[in-house]
Design an enzyme around this catalytic site. Structure first.
Site, PDB file in Angstrom:
ATOM      1  N   SER A 211      28.439   4.430  17.710  1.00 28.63           N
ATOM      2  CA  SER A 211      29.119   3.242  18.226  1.00 28.63           C
ATOM      3  C   SER A 211      28.192   2.326  19.020  1.00 28.63           C
ATOM      4  CB  SER A 211      30.333   3.640  19.073  1.00 28.63           C
ATOM      5  OG  SER A 211      29.950   4.553  20.085  1.00 28.63           O
TER       6      SER A 211
ATOM      7  N   HIS B  89      28.123   1.327  24.563  1.00 31.11           N
ATOM      8  CA  HIS B  89      28.691   0.168  23.863  1.00 31.11           C
ATOM      9  C   HIS B  89      28.145  -1.140  24.443  1.00 31.11           C
ATOM     10  CE1 HIS B  89      32.490   2.670  22.650  1.00 31.11           C
ATOM     11  NE2 HIS B  89      31.354   3.125  22.137  1.00 31.11           N
TER      12      HIS B  89
END
Length: 293
Positions: free
Chosen positions: A208, A265
């Site tokens: 991610s 992220h």
């Protein structure tokens, strides 16, 4: 299947309309920049058809694509054929699947410990982490990037794999396999270290952080140097940014999704925007200045 260069045109020629036509016709292709020219590559067996198509519709003509005879000779590429034009993207996904299998999606700690950011050993119900400096001194530099291959659960792997396939192919088609691998490793390094810095010794993994890097790269690159390959649907960009905000709010963890690697992220998105800025500015500089008469 080999590919050949069917067009070599100055960078000032706008190929966006023709590329859009090829995309709508599901024609496998990629564009590279060589010696001040943009080069269009297609499979050898359809090169003449594509060259003829450009002679008829250099600016693209999506409204008439159903009337183009060449369209009847082109078929929608299957999954295996798509893999031939996204080798680096497929390689990262294959490695993620292999790691998922050998680590039992995070359940096999004995195997997973060789790929985590910090080495560890389990003593009873406790995990004891080895300092990063000790692992690096032992030559285990791969730990800085390999957490991206670790996934915890089939849904985690499937979702990350789907988005990497979507975003990775865009960059590979525009900037090539080597650049995609380089960006992937860079985004993994930055996001992994950021997660370690903010969360301390913990077990984390997944693509991610890399995905947000790829997203930021495409987003900013497209703003500075528009190209069909990087034109993301507005809904995709909004959805991923909203998901990031929800994760940062803590709501996602509260409803049962577990701990979210927010630092990975955010740092991935920031470094991706930075590389997109550099790439976009560099690409614009390669275009000759316009002269007003």
């Amino acid at each position: 299947m080999s590919t050949v260069a069917v067009l070599r045109l100055p960078l000032t020629v706008d190929l966006s309309g023709f590329v859009k036509l090829l995309q709508r016709m599901q024609v496998p292709h990629r564009i590279s920049e060589e010696a001040g020219e943009q080069v269009l590559w297609v499979p050898d067996n359809i090169s003449e058809d594509v060259r003829t198509l450009y002679e008829r519709f250099p600016a693209g003509d999506p409204d008439q694509q159903l009337d183009i005879p060449v369209a009847q000779t082109l078929r929608r590429p299957g999954f295996v054929e798509q893999l031939r034009y996204a080798r680096a993207t497929a390689l990262v996904l294959l490695l993620s699947i292999i790691v998922g299998a050998v680590t039992l999606l995070g359940d096999n700690l004995d195997t997973m410990r060789w790929l985590t950011f910090l080495d560890f050993r389990v003593v009873g119900e406790y995990i004891h982490f080895t300092p990063l400096a000790d692992s690096l001194a032992a030559g285990q530099w791969w730990r800085l990037v390999t957490p991206m291959l670790i996934h915890f659960g089939i849904l985690h792997l499937a979702m990350n794999g789907m988005w990497y396939w979507e975003l990775g192919r865009r960059i590979e088609s525009r900037q090539g396999s080597i650049n995609l691998i380089g960006l992937t490793l860079l985004f993994s390094l930055v996001s992994n270290y950021a997660q370690y810095y903010f969360s301390g010794p913990t077990l984390f993994g997944g693509l991610s952080g890399v995905l947000y890097g790829l997203l930021g790269h495409c987003w900013i690159f497209q703003l500075l140097s528009p190209n069909p390959a990087y034109r993301l649907p507005r809904g995709v960009l909004v959805m991923m940014l909203v998901w990031l905000l929800l994760c940062l709010s803590g709501l996602v963890s509260m409803i049962g999704f577990g701990q979210i690697a927010n630092a990975a992220h955010v740092s991935g998105l920031l470094i991706g925007c930075f590389t997109g800025l550099l790439g976009g500015l560099y690409n614009r500089r390669k275009l000759p200045p316009k002269t007003v008469m």
